[in-house]
Scaffold this motif. Structure first.
Motif, PDB file in Angstrom:
ATOM      1  N   CYS A   2       0.854  -1.191   0.000  1.00  0.00           N
ATOM      2  CA  CYS A   2       0.000   0.000   0.000  1.00  0.00           C
ATOM      3  C   CYS A   2       0.893   1.246   0.000  1.00  0.00           C
ATOM      4  O   CYS A   2       1.912   1.275   0.680  1.00  0.00           O
ATOM      5  CB  CYS A   2      -0.876  -0.023   1.248  1.00  0.00           C
ATOM      6  SG  CYS A   2      -1.816   1.492   1.488  1.00  0.00           S
TER       7      CYS A   2
ATOM      8  N   HIS B 112       1.573  -2.824   4.779  1.00  0.00           N
ATOM      9  CA  HIS B 112       0.956  -4.083   4.357  1.00  0.00           C
ATOM     10  C   HIS B 112       0.681  -4.062   2.850  1.00  0.00           C
ATOM     11  O   HIS B 112       1.033  -3.106   2.161  1.00  0.00           O
ATOM     12  CB  HIS B 112      -0.284  -4.389   5.198  1.00  0.00           C
ATOM     13  CG  HIS B 112      -1.300  -3.300   5.183  1.00  0.00           C
ATOM     14  ND1 HIS B 112      -2.021  -2.926   6.276  1.00  0.00           N
ATOM     15  CD2 HIS B 112      -1.715  -2.486   4.183  1.00  0.00           C
ATOM     16  CE1 HIS B 112      -2.837  -1.955   5.953  1.00  0.00           C
ATOM     17  NE2 HIS B 112      -2.661  -1.682   4.704  1.00  0.00           N
TER      18      HIS B 112
ATOM     19  N   HIS C  61      -1.761  -4.858  -0.703  1.00  0.00           N
ATOM     20  CA  HIS C  61      -3.085  -4.988  -1.292  1.00  0.00           C
ATOM     21  C   HIS C  61      -3.064  -6.067  -2.366  1.00  0.00           C
ATOM     22  O   HIS C  61      -2.234  -6.023  -3.285  1.00  0.00           O
ATOM     23  CB  HIS C  61      -3.520  -3.669  -1.939  1.00  0.00           C
ATOM     24  CG  HIS C  61      -4.004  -2.658  -0.945  1.00  0.00           C
ATOM     25  ND1 HIS C  61      -5.159  -2.847  -0.218  1.00  0.00           N
ATOM     26  CD2 HIS C  61      -3.482  -1.471  -0.546  1.00  0.00           C
ATOM     27  CE1 HIS C  61      -5.337  -1.796   0.582  1.00  0.00           C
ATOM     28  NE2 HIS C  61      -4.327  -0.956   0.413  1.00  0.00           N
TER      29      HIS C  61
ATOM     30  N   CYS D  48      -8.036  -1.596   4.794  1.00  0.00           N
ATOM     31  CA  CYS D  48      -6.990  -0.581   4.913  1.00  0.00           C
ATOM     32  C   CYS D  48      -7.595   0.814   5.070  1.00  0.00           C
ATOM     33  O   CYS D  48      -8.541   1.166   4.360  1.00  0.00           O
ATOM     34  CB  CYS D  48      -6.126  -0.633   3.663  1.00  0.00           C
ATOM     35  SG  CYS D  48      -4.741   0.497   3.688  1.00  0.00           S
TER      36      CYS D  48
ATOM     37  N   CYS E 223      -6.534   3.420   3.930  1.00  0.00           N
ATOM     38  CA  CYS E 223      -6.329   4.244   2.727  1.00  0.00           C
ATOM     39  C   CYS E 223      -7.596   4.325   1.883  1.00  0.00           C
ATOM     40  O   CYS E 223      -7.695   5.170   1.003  1.00  0.00           O
ATOM     41  CB  CYS E 223      -5.173   3.701   1.889  1.00  0.00           C
ATOM     42  SG  CYS E 223      -5.591   2.211   0.950  1.00  0.00           S
TER      43      CYS E 223
ATOM     44  N   ARG F  20      -8.764   1.901  -0.153  1.00  0.00           N
ATOM     45  CA  ARG F  20      -8.830   0.947  -1.267  1.00  0.00           C
ATOM     46  C   ARG F  20      -9.616  -0.287  -0.828  1.00  0.00           C
ATOM     47  O   ARG F  20      -9.447  -0.771   0.290  1.00  0.00           O
ATOM     48  CB  ARG F  20      -7.418   0.550  -1.709  1.00  0.00           C
ATOM     49  CG  ARG F  20      -6.697   1.673  -2.443  1.00  0.00           C
ATOM     50  CD  ARG F  20      -5.262   1.316  -2.812  1.00  0.00           C
ATOM     51  NE  ARG F  20      -4.660   2.402  -3.561  1.00  0.00           N
ATOM     52  CZ  ARG F  20      -4.169   3.514  -3.002  1.00  0.00           C
ATOM     53  NH1 ARG F  20      -4.185   3.652  -1.698  1.00  0.00           N
ATOM     54  NH2 ARG F  20      -3.659   4.471  -3.750  1.00  0.00           N
TER      55      ARG F  20
HETATM   56 ZN   LIG Z   1      -4.021   0.737   1.637  1.00  0.00          ZN
END
Ligand SMILES: [Zn+2]
Length: 457
Positions: free
Chosen positions: A285, A290, A292, A345, A347, A349
């Protein structure tokens, strides 16, 4: 395309802007345009499209792949029926041993024209049985496009210099080769390169000399090789002044190894999870450590010992189904790795999260009570105790581990005792430890180092 994208190269004479690419570059950008949106889709929406694509792959496999005709029918497959998650999860996984044994029975007898010509490759086999696989222009297009996505996610300046140290059959000797781009496919889209490549079988000392000569902006190598490189560069006082980012692939990157590399090199470290036979499985990511899952090209499952999907924090076997390989479909393929499933996540996504890739079965330790676990013994727990350059633990029985050491000299009895105590504490079990001294820890032919190997059958 977010707020970062390189200027596109034009294939049409007299036009420089906007760029009008042709051929492969145009296809990659057509996919990339979709990937920019699908990454934000909710998981259910991604799943629906995956199942539609999976349905077509299964039809093709049932029709044209001898092995799958039998396997799918035995699982109650009806040609053309909609594929559901519930049914798919009952399909037995395909093991590496089966791929090895079945050979040509896994090849399609009728590869669609749009997927030709078919090419053959072989995995390095450094940590298990080598697997022969087939690739197509479609699988290669996805490979190149996910490589581009990785660059875009991590906002690399594609016009700078990349140095790569990897097991590359085309690169021999101690000098390596320099080419004008990082990837010929990306160079069709935008200015890219140069890059230099050295084979990872070179000794670490030579790798460091070569890197100092190359003075790269980006470095790409096997994760275990990067750790050895970073430690030896620190010992020799070598610093790569232009380096912006170190990138890793090919073997499991432990979180302590990641932190150590980043600290030693003074640059961010970005890992990816790829395999030669199944392509890009997951990318790091842009906002986290971590990974994706690249859900647009593969279904990636993490399954516990009972074959059930692991929830966040659960560790299990990685089972993959690449969705676009019509020459050699791999359906629920046990790739041989273990990974920890992650939570959604922050973020935003919708692509599923793998928190960590932990390694292969033979990197699992067996506790004296028979339970298996992934061992951890960070360098900071033992480096200050003795002049050790490299360490490798080889488990011989549930109670006994050989500690292979490459050191400036033999350790004295009290140093051995201190290192053994530190290792036992990190491992969390009272193993009997026996020291063995080597000039250097041997690497696999691929250039991978394994710091823990279990030899218990
Ligand atoms: Zn992410």
């Amino acid at each position: 395309m977010t707020d970062y994208f390189p200027l596109i190269r034009s294939s049409v004479g007299g036009m420089v802007w906007p760029g009008l690419p042709a051929g492969r570059g145009a296809l990659m950008l057509a996919l990339q345009y979709q990937l920019e949106q699908t990454q934000w889709w909710p998981p259910e929406r991604l799943r629906r499209q995956q199942l539609r694509q999976l349905g077509l792959l299964l039809q093709h496999a049932h029709e044209t792949v001898p092995f799958y005709r039998g396997r799918l029918e035995a699982a109650g497959y009806r040609h053309g029926a909609d594929v559901t998650d519930a049914w798919f999860s009952t399909l037995p996984p395909l093991t590496r041993a089966e791929v090895h044994a079945q050979g040509g029975a896994l090849h399609s007898r009728n590869v669609p024209a749009a997927h030709a010509p078919v090419t053959q490759g072989q995995t390095s086999g450094s940590t298990g049985t080598p697997v022969t696989f087939l690739a197509t222009p479609v699988t290669q297009l996805f490979w190149q496009t996910f490589n581009l996505r990785d660059h875009l996610w991590h906002r690399r300046d594609l016009s700078l210099k990349l140095a790569t140290i990897r097991p590359d059959r085309g690169v021999r000797g101690e000098q390596g080769v320099t080419v004008p781009h990082w990837s010929a496919a990306i160079a069709e889209i935008c200015p890219n390169g140069p890059s230099s490549i050295l084979h990872s079988s070179n000794l670490i000392g030579r790798q460091i000399e070569w890197l100092a000569e190359q003075d790269p902006d980006y470095l790409l190598t096997l994760a275990s090789n990067l750790l050895e490189l970073a430690r030896e560069m620190r010992r020799r006082g070598v610093k790569l002044g232009r380096l912006r980012e170190a990138r890793t692939f090919g073997d499991a990157l432990r979180s302590e190894g990641r932190a150590e590399c980043a600290a030693l090199l003074g640059v961010p470290l970005v890992d990816m999870y790829t395999s030669q036979e199944a392509g890009y499985l997951a990318l790091q990511c842009p906002e986290s450590e971590h990974y994706h899952v690249q859900s647009e090209s593969a279904i990636v499952e993490i399954l516990d010992d009972g074959g059930r999907p692991c929830g966040p924090g659960g560790v299990g076997k990685v089972v993959v189904t690449p969705l676009h390989n019509f020459a050699m479909p791999l359906i629920r393929y046990e790739i041989g790795d273990y990974a920890e499933a992650g939570a959604p996540c922050p973020c935003g996504r919708g692509l599923a999260v793998i928190r960590r890739v932990l390694g292969r079965e033979r990197n699992l330790a067996v506790a004296p009570d028979g339970r298996k676990f992934f061992p951890s013994f960070a360098a900071e727990t033992w480096t200050h105790l003795a002049p050790i350059r490299q360490i490798q633990l080889v488990q011989k029985s549930p109670s006994r581990i050989e500690v292979r050491v490459a050191a400036q000299r033999r350790l004295d009895a009290s140093e051995e005792r201190d290192v053994a105590d530190a290792l036992r504490e990190s491992l969390g079990h009272p193993f009997e430890l026996a020291f063995a001294y080597l000039e250097a820890i041997p690497r696999a032919p691929s250039g991978k180092y394994e710091d823990f190997i279990c030899e218990i059958a």
